[in-house]
Design a protein around this motif. Structure first.
Motif, PDB file in Angstrom:
ATOM      1  N   GLY A   1       0.762  -1.162   0.162  1.00 38.26           N
ATOM      2  CA  GLY A   1       0.023  -0.009   0.061  1.00 38.26           C
ATOM      3  C   GLY A   1       0.836   1.346  -0.074  1.00 38.26           C
ATOM      4  N   TYR A   2       2.228   1.176   0.443  1.00 33.98           N
ATOM      5  CA  TYR A   2       2.961   2.402   0.350  1.00 33.98           C
ATOM      6  C   TYR A   2       3.321   2.584  -0.840  1.00 33.98           C
ATOM      7  N   LEU A   3       2.991   1.852  -1.956  1.00 27.01           N
ATOM      8  CA  LEU A   3       3.631   2.360  -3.241  1.00 27.01           C
ATOM      9  C   LEU A   3       2.371   3.082  -3.910  1.00 27.01           C
ATOM     10  N   GLY A   4       1.267   3.005  -3.336  1.00 29.25           N
ATOM     11  CA  GLY A   4       0.203   3.757  -3.913  1.00 29.25           C
ATOM     12  C   GLY A   4      -0.077   3.246  -5.535  1.00 29.25           C
ATOM     13  N   GLU A   5      -0.336   4.131  -6.054  1.00 26.83           N
ATOM     14  CA  GLU A   5      -0.454   3.999  -7.609  1.00 26.83           C
ATOM     15  C   GLU A   5       0.737   3.554  -8.426  1.00 26.83           C
ATOM     16  N   ILE A   6       1.594   3.601  -7.847  1.00 27.61           N
ATOM     17  CA  ILE A   6       3.009   3.315  -8.657  1.00 27.61           C
ATOM     18  C   ILE A   6       3.203   1.807  -9.175  1.00 27.61           C
ATOM     19  N   GLY A   7       3.407   1.827 -10.377  1.00 30.52           N
ATOM     20  CA  GLY A   7       3.423   0.316 -10.837  1.00 30.52           C
ATOM     21  C   GLY A   7       2.261  -0.350 -11.345  1.00 30.52           C
ATOM     22  N   ASP A   8       1.143   0.493 -11.107  1.00 29.78           N
ATOM     23  CA  ASP A   8      -0.247   0.090 -11.816  1.00 29.78           C
ATOM     24  C   ASP A   8      -0.263  -0.002 -13.362  1.00 29.78           C
ATOM     25  N   LEU A   9      -0.865  -1.060 -13.944  1.00 33.14           N
ATOM     26  CA  LEU A   9      -0.897  -0.526 -15.385  1.00 33.14           C
ATOM     27  C   LEU A   9      -1.996   0.324 -15.542  1.00 33.14           C
ATOM     28  N   GLU A  10      -1.418   1.204 -16.517  1.00 35.08           N
ATOM     29  CA  GLU A  10      -2.544   2.226 -16.987  1.00 35.08           C
ATOM     30  C   GLU A  10      -3.689   1.858 -17.517  1.00 35.08           C
ATOM     31  N   PRO A  11      -4.803   2.597 -17.355  1.00 35.85           N
ATOM     32  CA  PRO A  11      -6.234   2.054 -18.186  1.00 35.85           C
ATOM     33  C   PRO A  11      -5.901   2.261 -19.551  1.00 35.85           C
ATOM     34  N   ALA A  12      -6.167   1.533 -20.430  1.00 35.59           N
ATOM     35  CA  ALA A  12      -6.199   1.395 -21.953  1.00 35.59           C
ATOM     36  C   ALA A  12      -6.775   2.975 -22.334  1.00 35.59           C
ATOM     37  N   LYS A  13      -6.304   3.581 -23.463  1.00 31.91           N
ATOM     38  CA  LYS A  13      -6.448   4.764 -23.864  1.00 31.91           C
ATOM     39  C   LYS A  13      -7.680   4.877 -24.652  1.00 31.91           C
ATOM     40  N   ASP A  14      -8.155   3.626 -25.395  1.00 31.33           N
ATOM     41  CA  ASP A  14      -9.310   3.546 -26.148  1.00 31.33           C
ATOM     42  C   ASP A  14      -9.527   2.151 -26.622  1.00 31.33           C
ATOM     43  N   ALA A  15     -10.504   1.878 -27.276  1.00 35.64           N
ATOM     44  CA  ALA A  15     -11.054   0.662 -27.504  1.00 35.64           C
ATOM     45  C   ALA A  15     -10.083  -0.462 -28.225  1.00 35.64           C
ATOM     46  N   VAL A  16      -9.255   0.399 -29.277  1.00 33.59           N
ATOM     47  CA  VAL A  16      -8.213  -0.245 -29.751  1.00 33.59           C
ATOM     48  C   VAL A  16      -7.460  -0.852 -29.058  1.00 33.59           C
ATOM     49  N   GLU A  17      -6.802  -0.114 -28.018  1.00 31.14           N
ATOM     50  CA  GLU A  17      -5.686  -0.386 -27.112  1.00 31.14           C
ATOM     51  C   GLU A  17      -6.144  -1.631 -26.157  1.00 31.14           C
ATOM     52  N   GLU A  18      -7.533  -1.484 -25.829  1.00 30.62           N
ATOM     53  CA  GLU A  18      -8.202  -2.505 -24.883  1.00 30.62           C
ATOM     54  C   GLU A  18      -8.316  -3.932 -25.614  1.00 30.62           C
ATOM     55  N   GLU A  19      -8.801  -3.774 -26.920  1.00 35.60           N
ATOM     56  CA  GLU A  19      -8.559  -5.108 -27.678  1.00 35.60           C
ATOM     57  C   GLU A  19      -7.459  -5.604 -28.035  1.00 35.60           C
ATOM     58  N   GLY A  20      -6.271  -4.659 -27.961  1.00 30.99           N
ATOM     59  CA  GLY A  20      -4.860  -5.322 -28.200  1.00 30.99           C
ATOM     60  C   GLY A  20      -4.621  -6.013 -26.850  1.00 30.99           C
ATOM     61  N   ARG A  21      -4.675  -5.413 -25.705  1.00 29.67           N
ATOM     62  CA  ARG A  21      -4.509  -6.141 -24.488  1.00 29.67           C
ATOM     63  C   ARG A  21      -5.187  -7.476 -24.231  1.00 29.67           C
ATOM     64  N   LYS A  22      -6.507  -7.599 -24.919  1.00 30.53           N
ATOM     65  CA  LYS A  22      -7.066  -8.687 -24.712  1.00 30.53           C
ATOM     66  C   LYS A  22      -6.573  -9.858 -25.637  1.00 30.53           C
ATOM     67  N   ARG A  23      -6.021  -9.553 -26.645  1.00 36.24           N
ATOM     68  CA  ARG A  23      -5.251 -10.327 -27.494  1.00 36.24           C
ATOM     69  C   ARG A  23      -4.231 -10.787 -27.131  1.00 36.24           C
TER      70      ARG A  23
END
Length: 511
Positions: free
Chosen positions: A211-233
């Motif tokens: 918890g002391y790391l906060g949001e550091i190192g979290d995967l950033e949300p996909a910018k758009d539907a194309v990037e989200e689909e790429g992550r799914k693949r």
């Protein structure tokens, strides 16, 4: 960054990562100290009874794999898991690997293990090694990246934070061979198990304080539907790859897939070198670089060669020199025989002692405009490495005469090698960051780690030739050490002769 909880002027998350890395390095160096000793030990002594050539090749493949898999480990963290989850998953896989190697010991404890080396011994050993390599590839690059994420760009405390972090690495590296080596004197598998237990401790404190790391190192949300689909693949592809790897590991565990470690290691060194230089050639010719950037990539290629040469000698600490400590060194202290693995703690101890002195030396020289250029520092590192093996040449002469060498020979060797490491390793890493074109920054960092991987592999192959396995090998040891001396110091001389050319024609303003 301002909202982070601070301790002693640094983000509290630094302590989380400090202890995570300390215990991960405890597990790595604890097992590394035992690895070649266990493989080459006689079956009657609880070892696998492999010959030195096979043991050295397996050792080289293992240490090579740790560095090679750091590249896909970082890539998966950036695109799929995030840094924090990658560290967590990696630690779990590392612990599973260590405990898998301990399966024969558990079987023996409950009376399910017969005398002699069985398929259970060898297959659980290889499976465990592979799991440790995979886990380390996920954890090692990403825990370091998390440290960087704790500090804002330009924060003057960043370097001090990394210095504290690296102290954790060396504390783990110092303690592990002593503790695991002590248990291994009773049972090899207890030593491997302790290494895994150390990783479990690291995971527990990581989870409790993440918890002391906060949001550091979290995967950033996909910018758009194309990037989200790429992550799914990518997730589907990764799942398929994991399934295939798991299937191969099961076949390996069952003994269906035979292993010829020496042949694999021998071919691998050529494949790694060809791939690395082919890629550098592609970047130079088709990477869209300016002439100045092309020259700097050529300089990185030269750095690659001498880096691999250095690590091929330095990394014999855990193989050739480890076997020398066991077979040819007088380890008797007032009637008690010190485990050979204890010598593997010496490098970490010397780094703790001498790293601040070397850092202060470069600053003192820089203030007087006397600081050597990076190629010159590389040359000094190779010369110190060669002097260390020259020390071992005389120790090998004593062994060839039938006497045991004093521990001081190894201690002097490790001290010289540590000085060489401090002259070359941080310099090479820093130089690569300075020379790398911006759009190929990560790839050029990968080239540096590939050079380290290649050096580790060659070190394992050399171990099988310079270990004094039999009577003839003992007599040949001095000449083999002298060959290493001539190779490393010869490389240093070549680099000294071309250092001005590299500096003026290729590196430009980079020192």
């Amino acid at each position: 960054m301002s909202e982070q909880k601070m301790i002693w002027g640094h983000p509290r998350g630094l302590a989380t990562l400090f202890f995570t890395e300390m215990w991960e390095r405890f597990s790595y160096y604890g097992m590394r100290a035992l690895l070649i000793l266990f493989m080459s030990a006689a079956v009657a002594d609880g070892g696998l009874g492999f010959d030195d050539q096979t043991s050295g090749a397996i050792y080289g493949l293992y240490t090579m794999g740790v560095y090679l898999l750091a590249l896909p480990g970082g890539w998966l963290a950036d695109r799929l898991f995030g840094l924090k989850k990658s560290v967590w998953y990696g630690g779990i896989i590392i612990a599973l690997g260590h405990f898998t190697m301990g399966i024969p010991g558990i079987a023996e404890l409950f009376g399910f293990h017969s005398d002699g080396v069985t398929a259970l011994d060898t297959n659980s050993f290889f499976l465990g090694l592979i799991l440790v390599v995979i886990g380390t590839g996920l954890l090692k690059p990403n825990v370091s990246a998390l440290v960087g994420g704790l500090y804002a760009p330009g924060d003057a405390k960043r370097d001090a934070g990394f210095s504290i972090f690296y102290m954790g690495i060396n504390i783990g590296g110092f303690l592990a061979p002593i503790l695991t080596g002590t248990l291994a004197e009773t049972n090899w598998h207890l030593g491997f198990g302790l290494a895994g237990f150390g990783m479990v401790l690291g995971l527990i404190q990581y989870k409790m304080t993440a918890g002391y790391l906060g949001e550091i190192g979290d995967l950033e949300p996909a910018k758009d539907a194309v990037e989200e689909e790429g992550r799914k693949r990518l997730k589907k592809g990764t799942s398929i790859a994991v399934a295939i790897i798991a299937f191969v590991l099961v076949l390996l565990f069952m003994g269906v897939i035979p292993i010829d470690a020496f042949a694999i290691a021998s071919y691998s060194k050529y494949i790694i070198a060809i791939v690395a230089f082919s890629y550098l050639g592609y970047v130079i010719l088709f990477g869209g670089l300016t002439p100045s950037e092309q020259k700097k990539v050529i300089a990185i290629g030269i750095v690659f060669i001498f880096s691999a040469l250095f690590w091929s000698g330095f990394e014999q600490a855990g193989s050739t020199l480890n076997l020398f400590a066991e077979r040819f060194t007088d380890r008797s202290i007032f009637g008690w025989e010190m485990p050979a693995s204890y010598f593997q703690s010496v490098n970490s101890l010397f780094i703790i002692i001498f790293a601040p002195l070397f850092g202060a030396l470069w600053i003192w020289l820089a203030k007087r405009n006397l600081e050597p250029t990076s190629p010159l520092k590389f040359s000094f590192g190779l010369i110190l490495l060669g002097l260390g093996f020259l020390t071992m040449y005389f120790a090998a002469k004593i062994a060839a005469s039938g006497d045991l060498a004093a521990p001081s020979w190894l201690l002097i060797t490790y001290m010289l090698h540590t000085w060489g490491e401090l002259s070359l390793s941080p310099v090479g890493l820093s130089l690569t960051t300075k020379l790398a074109p911006k759009k190929f920054y990560s790839q050029m960092m990968g080239i540096w780690f590939i050079s380290v991987a290649l050096g580790n592999l060659i070190a394992g192959l050399i171990a099988g030739e310079a270990s004094g396995e039999d009577a003839e090998g003992i007599q040949q040891m001095p000449d083999q050490y002298m060959l290493i001396v001539m190779t490393t110091i010869g490389g240093a001389v070549v680099l000294l002769l071309i250092s001005k050319l590299i500096q003026k024609k290729l590196m430009g303003e980079v020192r």
